[in-house]
Design an enzyme around this catalytic site. Structure first.
Site, PDB file in Angstrom:
ATOM      1  N   HIS B  45      10.895 -15.277 -47.377  1.00  7.81           N
ATOM      2  CA  HIS B  45       9.841 -15.891 -46.592  1.00  7.81           C
ATOM      3  C   HIS B  45       9.001 -17.024 -47.442  1.00  7.81           C
ATOM      4  O   HIS B  45       8.649 -17.975 -46.919  1.00  7.81           O
ATOM      5  CB  HIS B  45       8.715 -14.671 -46.186  1.00  7.81           C
ATOM      6  CG  HIS B  45       7.632 -15.088 -45.238  1.00  7.81           C
ATOM      7  ND1 HIS B  45       7.952 -15.306 -43.875  1.00  7.81           N
ATOM      8  CD2 HIS B  45       6.429 -15.571 -45.423  1.00  7.81           C
ATOM      9  CE1 HIS B  45       6.814 -15.594 -43.267  1.00  7.81           C
ATOM     10  NE2 HIS B  45       5.794 -15.617 -44.527  1.00  7.81           N
ATOM     11  N   HIS B  91       5.649 -14.820 -36.509  1.00  8.31           N
ATOM     12  CA  HIS B  91       5.119 -13.625 -36.918  1.00  8.31           C
ATOM     13  C   HIS B  91       5.827 -12.611 -36.220  1.00  8.31           C
ATOM     14  O   HIS B  91       5.307 -11.723 -35.363  1.00  8.31           O
ATOM     15  CB  HIS B  91       3.675 -13.509 -36.594  1.00  8.31           C
ATOM     16  CG  HIS B  91       2.841 -13.379 -37.660  1.00  8.31           C
ATOM     17  ND1 HIS B  91       1.883 -12.612 -37.916  1.00  8.31           N
ATOM     18  CD2 HIS B  91       3.122 -14.094 -39.205  1.00  8.31           C
ATOM     19  CE1 HIS B  91       1.328 -12.798 -39.145  1.00  8.31           C
ATOM     20  NE2 HIS B  91       2.008 -13.392 -39.931  1.00  8.31           N
TER      21      HIS B  91
END
Lengths: 219, 719
Positions: B45, B91
């Site tokens: 990430h 998200h």
């Protein structure tokens, strides 16, 4: 003639209100909620937003801000005081307007244009409007459902349809004297055709006019 | 290869090789706090370790680029002393685990990326993808995500003015929740994520640090879902829009008064990132005292404080003589502060806790020495079969198919969603949700910014190269029909498991497709995000790049085209290359219940440029301009009829052409006799009028299609 536009932590419509007032030839200034004097102002607008995050209850914390005692003083002196959306909720919490605003009937946030009908023209918000006229401006709220067990509020504007369950389909309410008004939809969002409507002009122009000649001279 | 900390690094999502690299950098075993920092900073990430090698392909330069990829947001010059900052993020994983908070904190995070640059965030767009709504779990996720976006976005006071919705089986176990933010700022107010020079003080602003979101970047965002996903719920952060609102206003005041050297938000990897990245950019070291950090609970360990992803926090880098003023601004806005560190010469980041040094690492190693992987890629073997299958529709009744399309929750009205979002705040929304592109005026200028966000997982599944290019071209046409010229692009690349060669191939093709389209349009990629591991139980999602394209209308059309401006007697023209009968990846193919097969029609860069320019010019002249996309010409005309409250007759068109989604095409509606359209591209396809929509082979009552279109989404949701 100057209008104080009060900002609490979480308020978000203050710049829009100042923009609209100035576009209509008025003079408006942003005032922080900890201010303790509004001596330099002729009227007050409490703009929309989420003061104190709407925590506890909408307007419940804002009513204790230092500036609110000044707002009360001006209101009692007959100066024009207008609450828009969250500001309407604060005026109810502060006892300057009757009733309270609870969650919309369908428990859902509503952001869209609504049609309103002018009911009472003897208020700072509606005095330049004509009874029975239609006004189309945006609604933008979750707690827009006005309830007034005392049935003492004067309804200035009512929804043509019933978007949120508000008592008497009330969209805007005034005190007995007419100098304090609260409106759930946003007149400042309806002053230009390019944004969908200019019907809100007459409401803010009513307020601006009131700065000049309120309180009315007793007969 | 076992080491004392072996099991710990694996729990933190680190491989044994990565652990060995840390040992090599430090020349010793890492302390727990050091291991925590490396684990989050080197996560997929944060480090883009699987994709970084390929992202260099993007064209990133143009004379108007002020800040390109690598900072918190991209920044472009829009003239008159104004800059625009834009960024897109995903998200996905948090939103599956806890839809309300996952979506809400996604909004909070993207806002911080933008106001970190000195910009006031002026608008948000949400791109959300779910499994079919006939499954209760998908309805729950959808409603939760919409509530989360509304709950946070409305309260934080930034309008959500558009976005997109897609449903497909592939998202059932892994919904996609992407969000884009646009901000504007005066040129002199630009702030970068730099720690400045030795002596500068680090001031932590905002909410107290808690145990929420620990390891969100490494454990949740960089791994796949399985049966134990529920156990990851503690890794989802909890948002507080009121704190964020105060933080926005306080930061904007700090910028206006010139009180900060640099600013970095605390998002993924929390304090680890907000100290090492700005120090790394400035080429300095730093001393950080965790005892000074205001925490929400007592007894937090150093690794917990360093990894926490508690929301609504910012790190400001301040000259020593301005610290008092910064603290006073924070006090005014009622936000908490802590002086947590000081910039030091040299390359070392030193962290202390309980009076002891708990980490001492080379700053640059956290960001720059992150692993760079050249993962194997391979073209999927099944593509040949898929491409050779027929993708035309001969056996359907056009009238029946149109009704099915309008009754589809992805094509029907999005009002149920966007009426829950404040989309009008700031008085800039000239063209809002439910249109091709959003148009936001910039008050005090003649200009407006247009934005369109587009993705199409089905198209990209069939051909990621063509599909990715086509979503860029579609976004460009969408901003053009609002009167704007394309200026810059941000992308969010949602993919499956990068450890599978087919997924890497899809990524590489996608990057190539986006790059070629941007080059054809002459626009730079100024930022982006990659979300991998979007798979559940071994099944990957369709490759789903989502792009956000910013356009500039200068001047803004005085009366911009709107779907609602069609009137009785006006002519309907189709403009663009002649469509084929290839329906590969189209909404018609899906709604007709056909398999997802075929090879999508290739885009044409030359045509794309020409049609974008033409649309941007026409936007100043005609009442209605509408991009042809989902559902083709038939749906485009139906949407105009519904919005304008008037019927239309479409001349007889072959079913393929009626529903084709071939690129670079749009509909023009205008007064008869005003046609000035290029003869080689324009065809009159019908006339506005009456109270029904006639397709030649049959017709539908306007009232019926209007009802179907309005009710499609609410009825699928059962509300």
């Amino acid at each position: 003639m100057r209008t104080a536009v009060i900002v609490f932590p979480g308020t978000n419509c203050e710049h829009d209100v100042v923009y609209a007032m100035e576009a209509l030839g008025g003079e408006a200034e942003i005032v922080w909620h900890r201010e303790t004097s509004l001596d330099d102002f002729d009227g007050v607008i409490l703009p929309g937003g989420f003061a104190h995050g709407d925590y506890l209850r909408t307007g419940a914390i804002a009513r204790f801000s230092p500036v609110m005692s000044e707002v009360r003083r001006l209101a009692e002196n007959g100066a024009p005081v207008l609450g828009i959306c969250n500001g309407f909720q604060m005026l109810c919490e502060a006892g300057l307007l009757p009733g309270a605003l609870i969650a919309n009937r369908d428990l859902s946030f509503i952001c869209r244009f609504v049609d309103l009908e002018v009911v009472d023209t003897d208020t700072v918000l509606t005095r330049l409007a004509t009874q029975g006229d239609r006004v189309r401006i945006p609604l933008n709220s979750y707690e827009g459902n006005w309830v007034d067990p005392s049935a003492s509020g004067r309804v200035a504007l009512r929804y043509v349809d019933d978007p949120n369950g508000s008592q008497a389909r009330a969209a805007a309410v005034a005190n007995e004297r007419g100098n304090v008004a609260g409106i759930m939809p946003h007149p400042e969002r309806g002053i230009e055709d390019i944004l969908g409507s200019s019907d809100g002009q007459v409401l803010l122009e009513s307020f601006l006019q009131s700065l000049v000649d309120y309180p009315p001279v007793p007969a | 290869m076992t080491t004392p900390a072996g099991p710990v690094h694996r729990t933190l999502g680190m491989t044994d090789d990565e652990y060995e690299s840390v040992v090599e950098i430090l020349k010793r075993e890492p302390l727990p706090a050091e291991l925590a920092m490396y684990s989050v900073m080197w996560s997929e990430h944060c480090s883009y370790k699987s994709s970084r090698l390929h992202l260099g392909r993007f064209p990133t330069e143009a004379p108007w680029v002020v800040v390109g990829p690598g900072e918190n947001a991209g920044v472009v010059d829009i003239g008159d002393g104004w800059l625009a900052a834009l960024r897109i993020e995903s998200h996905n994983h948090p939103s599956f685990v806890e839809p309300y908070q996952g979506a809400a904190t996604g909004v909070g995070g993207i806002l911080r990326d933008v106001f970190t640059m000195g910009a006031r965030p002026i608008a948000l767009w949400d791109q959300i993808r779910f499994g079919p709504l006939d499954q209760p779990k998908n309805r729950y996720l959808f409603k939760g995500v919409v509530s989360g976006i509304a709950g946070y976005g409305n309260a934080v006071g930034v309008p959500t003015v558009g976005g997109e919705i897609e449903f497909d089986d592939c998202y059932s176990g892994n919904p996609l929740v992407n969000v884009m933010c646009l901000g504007i700022l005066r040129k002199e107010q630009l702030v970068l994520g730099t720690a400045g020079e030795p002596g500068v003080i680090a001031v932590l602003l905002g909410r107290a640090t808690g145990r929420d979101g620990i390891g969100g970047a490494s454990v949740l965002a960089s791994a796949s879902f399985d049966d134990e996903t529920e156990e990851k719920r503690p890794s989802v952060q909890v948002g507080d829009p009121f704190e964020e609102k105060k933080l926005i206003e306080a930061c904007l005041e700090l910028y206006e008064r010139g009180l900060v050297v640099g600013v970095q938000d605390l998002g993924a990897a929390g304090l680890s990132c907000a100290t090492s990245e700005p120090a790394g950019r400035a080429g300095v070291g730093m001393r950080v005292d965790l005892d000074a950090v205001h925490t929400r609970e007592s007894g937090m360990t150093a690794p917990e404080i360093l990894m926490s992803e508690s929301q609504e926090r910012m790190m400001a880098f301040v000259s020593p003589d301005k610290v008092d003023q910064v603290l006073a601004v924070a006090e005014k806005w009622e936000i908490e502060t802590a002086v947590v560190g000081e910039v030091k010469p040299g390359p070392t980041l030193t962290v202390s806790h309980n009076g002891q040094v708990v980490a001492e690492v080379p700053v640059a190693s956290l960001a720059d020495d992150a692993p760079l992987l050249d993962r194997p890629s391979a073209r999927p073997g099944w593509l040949d079969d898929v491409w050779s299958a027929p993708a035309s529709l001969d056996d359907v009744d056009p009238v029946d198919l149109l009704m099915k399309l309008l009754d589809d929750p992805a094509i029907g009205s999005s009002a149920w969603v966007h009426e829950q979002y404040d989309h009008m705040l700031f008085l800039d929304t000239v063209v809002g949700p439910g249109s091709d592109g959003s148009l936001l005026r910039i008050k005090g200028t003649e200009k407006a910014l247009a934005v369109s966000t587009d993705g199409n997982g089905r198209l990209c599944y069939l051909d990621p190269l063509r599909g990715a290019a086509r979503i860029v071209y579609e976004a460009a046409l969408n901003v053009a029909v609002a009167g704007a010229r394309p200026l810059a692009l941000v992308d969010n690349l949602n993919f499956g498991n990068p450890e599978k060669p087919e997924v890497m191939w899809q990524l590489i093709e996608t990057v190539e497709g986006i790059s070629r389209a941007c080059e054809a349009l002459g626009i730079p990629v100024v930022g982006g995000n990659v979300s991998f591991y979007n798979e559940t139980a071994g099944v990957d999602i369709h490759p789903t790049p989502v792009v956000g394209l910013l356009g500039l209308a200068d001047p803004m059309p005085s009366n911009p085209p709107r779907l609602s401006r069609a009137k009785e007697g006006m002519e309907i023209w189709e403009v663009g290359p002649k469509p084929t009968d290839n329906l590969a990846g189209s909404a018609a193919q899906r709604v007709a219940g056909k398999a997802l097969v075929g090879r999508p029609t290739a885009p044409n860069p030359e045509m794309a440029r020409r049609l974008v320019n033409l649309a941007a010019e026409l936007a100043h002249l005609v009442p209605v301009l509408h991009d042809i996309s989902d559902g083709g010409l038939a749906v485009a005309v139906a949407e105009i009829c519904i919005a304008s409250g008037v019927g239309a007759q479409i001349n007889h068109v072959a079913p393929g052409a009626m529903f084709s989604e071939d690129p670079h095409r749009f509909v023009v509606v205008m007064e008869s006799g005003t046609n000035d359209l290029p003869v080689d591209l324009a065809t009159q396809v019908g006339t506005i009028g009456g109270d029904s929509l006639s397709l030649g082979s049959g017709s539908l009552d306007l009232s019926n299609i209007t009802r179907a279109w309005r009710e499609a989404l609410p009825s699928a949701l059962g509300v």
